[in-house]
Design a protein around this motif. Structure first.
Motif, PDB file in Angstrom:
ATOM      1  N   GLY A   1       0.778  -1.221   0.000  1.00 50.97           N
ATOM      2  CA  GLY A   1       0.000   0.000   0.000  1.00 50.97           C
ATOM      3  C   GLY A   1       0.814   1.277   0.000  1.00 50.97           C
ATOM      4  N   VAL A   2       1.914   1.326   0.754  1.00 51.69           N
ATOM      5  CA  VAL A   2       2.725   2.538   0.815  1.00 51.69           C
ATOM      6  C   VAL A   2       3.289   2.861  -0.561  1.00 51.69           C
ATOM      7  CG1 VAL A   2       4.831   3.552   1.775  1.00 51.69           C
ATOM      8  CG2 VAL A   2       3.304   2.236   3.238  1.00 51.69           C
ATOM      9  N   PHE A   3       3.795   1.850  -1.233  1.00 58.17           N
ATOM     10  CA  PHE A   3       4.345   2.068  -2.580  1.00 58.17           C
ATOM     11  C   PHE A   3       3.274   2.620  -3.510  1.00 58.17           C
ATOM     12  CE2 PHE A   3       4.804   0.573  -6.931  1.00 58.17           C
ATOM     13  CZ  PHE A   3       6.037   1.111  -7.274  1.00 58.17           C
ATOM     14  N   TRP A   4       2.123   1.977  -3.574  1.00 59.06           N
ATOM     15  CA  TRP A   4       1.082   2.387  -4.520  1.00 59.06           C
ATOM     16  C   TRP A   4       0.486   3.741  -4.161  1.00 59.06           C
ATOM     17  CZ3 TRP A   4       1.463   0.454  -8.962  1.00 59.06           C
ATOM     18  CH2 TRP A   4       1.927  -0.848  -9.134  1.00 59.06           C
ATOM     19  N   TYR A   5       0.335   4.021  -2.871  1.00 62.90           N
ATOM     20  CA  TYR A   5      -0.181   5.326  -2.452  1.00 62.90           C
ATOM     21  C   TYR A   5       0.763   6.437  -2.900  1.00 62.90           C
ATOM     22  CZ  TYR A   5      -1.608   9.255   0.408  1.00 62.90           C
ATOM     23  OH  TYR A   5      -1.988  10.499   0.820  1.00 62.90           O
ATOM     24  N   ASP A   6       2.058   6.295  -2.571  1.00 59.20           N
ATOM     25  CA  ASP A   6       3.040   7.316  -2.946  1.00 59.20           C
ATOM     26  C   ASP A   6       3.162   7.456  -4.456  1.00 59.20           C
ATOM     27  OD1 ASP A   6       3.555   7.872  -0.322  1.00 59.20           O
ATOM     28  OD2 ASP A   6       5.524   6.909  -0.255  1.00 59.20           O
ATOM     29  N   LEU A   7       3.194   6.335  -5.155  1.00 57.29           N
ATOM     30  CA  LEU A   7       3.326   6.385  -6.602  1.00 57.29           C
ATOM     31  C   LEU A   7       2.114   7.050  -7.250  1.00 57.29           C
ATOM     32  CD1 LEU A   7       4.954   5.675  -9.118  1.00 57.29           C
ATOM     33  CD2 LEU A   7       3.739   3.501  -9.173  1.00 57.29           C
ATOM     34  N   ASN A   8       0.914   6.703  -6.814  1.00 54.79           N
ATOM     35  CA  ASN A   8      -0.291   7.311  -7.394  1.00 54.79           C
ATOM     36  C   ASN A   8      -0.386   8.793  -7.056  1.00 54.79           C
ATOM     37  OD1 ASN A   8      -1.183   4.987  -8.674  1.00 54.79           O
ATOM     38  ND2 ASN A   8      -2.253   4.270  -6.862  1.00 54.79           N
ATOM     39  N   LEU A   9      -0.006   9.181  -5.850  1.00 55.93           N
ATOM     40  CA  LEU A   9       0.003  10.587  -5.465  1.00 55.93           C
ATOM     41  C   LEU A   9       0.974  11.374  -6.333  1.00 55.93           C
ATOM     42  CD1 LEU A   9      -0.859  12.819  -3.429  1.00 55.93           C
ATOM     43  CD2 LEU A   9       1.095  12.112  -2.051  1.00 55.93           C
ATOM     44  N   LEU A  10       2.167  10.850  -6.505  1.00 50.24           N
ATOM     45  CA  LEU A  10       3.180  11.511  -7.325  1.00 50.24           C
ATOM     46  C   LEU A  10       2.761  11.562  -8.789  1.00 50.24           C
ATOM     47  CD1 LEU A  10       5.919  12.843  -7.505  1.00 50.24           C
ATOM     48  CD2 LEU A  10       6.941  10.576  -7.643  1.00 50.24           C
ATOM     49  N   SER A  11       2.233  10.465  -9.318  1.00 54.36           N
ATOM     50  CA  SER A  11       1.794  10.431 -10.716  1.00 54.36           C
ATOM     51  C   SER A  11       0.696  11.455 -10.975  1.00 54.36           C
ATOM     52  CB  SER A  11       1.292   9.032 -11.087  1.00 54.36           C
ATOM     53  OG  SER A  11       2.313   8.092 -10.949  1.00 54.36           O
ATOM     54  N   ALA A  12      -0.253  11.554 -10.057  1.00 58.49           N
ATOM     55  CA  ALA A  12      -1.353  12.517 -10.220  1.00 58.49           C
ATOM     56  C   ALA A  12      -0.827  13.948 -10.154  1.00 58.49           C
ATOM     57  CB  ALA A  12      -2.412  12.284  -9.152  1.00 58.49           C
ATOM     58  N   ALA A  13       0.098  14.214  -9.258  1.00 57.08           N
ATOM     59  CA  ALA A  13       0.660  15.562  -9.154  1.00 57.08           C
ATOM     60  C   ALA A  13       1.421  15.939 -10.419  1.00 57.08           C
ATOM     61  CB  ALA A  13       1.574  15.651  -7.935  1.00 57.08           C
ATOM     62  N   VAL A  14       2.206  15.005 -10.942  1.00 59.08           N
ATOM     63  CA  VAL A  14       2.970  15.273 -12.172  1.00 59.08           C
ATOM     64  C   VAL A  14       2.026  15.498 -13.349  1.00 59.08           C
ATOM     65  CG1 VAL A  14       4.537  14.222 -13.852  1.00 59.08           C
ATOM     66  CG2 VAL A  14       5.059  14.105 -11.411  1.00 59.08           C
ATOM     67  N   ALA A  15       0.973  14.692 -13.457  1.00 58.30           N
ATOM     68  CA  ALA A  15       0.016  14.835 -14.561  1.00 58.30           C
ATOM     69  C   ALA A  15      -0.773  16.140 -14.454  1.00 58.30           C
ATOM     70  CB  ALA A  15      -0.935  13.643 -14.570  1.00 58.30           C
ATOM     71  N   ALA A  16      -1.093  16.559 -13.235  1.00 55.18           N
ATOM     72  CA  ALA A  16      -1.908  17.759 -13.041  1.00 55.18           C
ATOM     73  C   ALA A  16      -1.097  19.044 -13.158  1.00 55.18           C
ATOM     74  CB  ALA A  16      -2.586  17.720 -11.671  1.00 55.18           C
ATOM     75  N   GLY A  17       0.182  18.964 -12.984  1.00 48.15           N
ATOM     76  CA  GLY A  17       0.981  20.182 -12.965  1.00 48.15           C
ATOM     77  C   GLY A  17       2.143  20.199 -13.920  1.00 48.15           C
ATOM     78  N   PRO A  18       1.908  20.094 -15.235  1.00 44.66           N
ATOM     79  CA  PRO A  18       3.049  20.089 -16.156  1.00 44.66           C
ATOM     80  C   PRO A  18       3.802  21.420 -16.186  1.00 44.66           C
ATOM     81  CG  PRO A  18       0.995  20.133 -17.384  1.00 44.66           C
ATOM     82  CD  PRO A  18       0.650  19.949 -15.936  1.00 44.66           C
ATOM     83  N   ARG A  19       3.210  22.475 -15.668  1.00 37.31           N
ATOM     84  CA  ARG A  19       3.906  23.755 -15.649  1.00 37.31           C
ATOM     85  C   ARG A  19       4.826  23.882 -14.424  1.00 37.31           C
ATOM     86  NH1 ARG A  19      -1.235  24.547 -13.968  1.00 37.31           N
ATOM     87  NH2 ARG A  19      -1.550  25.716 -12.054  1.00 37.31           N
ATOM     88  N   HIS A  20       4.777  22.911 -13.543  1.00 37.05           N
ATOM     89  CA  HIS A  20       5.624  22.899 -12.351  1.00 37.05           C
ATOM     90  C   HIS A  20       6.835  21.996 -12.584  1.00 37.05           C
ATOM     91  CE1 HIS A  20       2.482  24.973 -10.229  1.00 37.05           C
ATOM     92  NE2 HIS A  20       1.623  24.000 -10.483  1.00 37.05           N
ATOM     93  N   ALA A  21       7.909  22.311 -11.882  1.00 33.87           N
ATOM     94  CA  ALA A  21       9.109  21.472 -11.946  1.00 33.87           C
ATOM     95  C   ALA A  21       9.120  20.550 -10.729  1.00 33.87           C
ATOM     96  CB  ALA A  21      10.355  22.344 -11.954  1.00 33.87           C
ATOM     97  N   PHE A  22       9.249  19.266 -10.966  1.00 32.51           N
ATOM     98  CA  PHE A  22       9.285  18.283  -9.887  1.00 32.51           C
ATOM     99  C   PHE A  22      10.711  17.784  -9.709  1.00 32.51           C
ATOM    100  CE2 PHE A  22       4.906  18.320 -11.130  1.00 32.51           C
ATOM    101  CZ  PHE A  22       4.213  18.169  -9.942  1.00 32.51           C
ATOM    102  N   ILE A  23      11.159  17.763  -8.467  1.00 32.30           N
ATOM    103  CA  ILE A  23      12.477  17.247  -8.140  1.00 32.30           C
ATOM    104  C   ILE A  23      12.258  16.044  -7.233  1.00 32.30           C
ATOM    105  CG2 ILE A  23      14.695  17.743  -7.061  1.00 32.30           C
ATOM    106  CD1 ILE A  23      14.096  20.724  -7.715  1.00 32.30           C
ATOM    107  N   LEU A  24      12.639  14.882  -7.714  1.00 29.51           N
ATOM    108  CA  LEU A  24      12.470  13.636  -6.968  1.00 29.51           C
ATOM    109  C   LEU A  24      13.792  13.297  -6.296  1.00 29.51           C
ATOM    110  CD1 LEU A  24      10.490  11.643  -9.679  1.00 29.51           C
ATOM    111  CD2 LEU A  24       9.637  13.276  -7.996  1.00 29.51           C
TER     112      LEU A  24
END
Length: 101
Positions: free
Chosen positions: A16-39
């Motif tokens: 669950g931790v993996f999928w929660y974090d991955l889905n949260l990050l994926s949604a943020a990246v998809a919703a904010g292409p004008r933002h720069a993400f640093i992983l």
């Protein structure tokens, strides 16, 4: 806006931790292409484990992975660059302060 996200858990987490974090990050990246993400990937914790393909697929022109070296045991005093005489005392003070029960 620059948004930082620690992806170290994505290398070692299962279930669950993996999928929660991955889905949260994926949604943020998809919703904010004008933002720069640093992983941020903290190398001593993940060891030699390879990145899951789902994480690798997130890298793009506005998503950058930064691999951070650091102390293996989360103690600054054990990290070789800080073992010089001038820095050793400060590193030990930080360790005592942070690790104090």
């Amino acid at each position: 806006m620059r948004i930082g996200f620690d992806i170290t858990a994505l290398r070692i987490a299962v279930g669950g931790v993996f999928w929660y974090d991955l889905n949260l990050l994926s949604a943020a990246v998809a919703a904010g292409p004008r933002h720069a993400f640093i992983l941020l990937d903290y190398l001593p914790i993940r060891g030699r484990q390879a990145a899951p393909s789902d994480v690798v697929e997130l890298e793009s022109e506005h998503v950058r992975v930064v691999r951070c070296p650091g102390p293996t045991h989360r103690r600054l005093s054990r990290w070789k660059p800080l073992q010089r005489a001038a820095l050793a005392g400060a590193a030990e003070f930080v360790d005592r302060t942070v690790l104090w029960p």
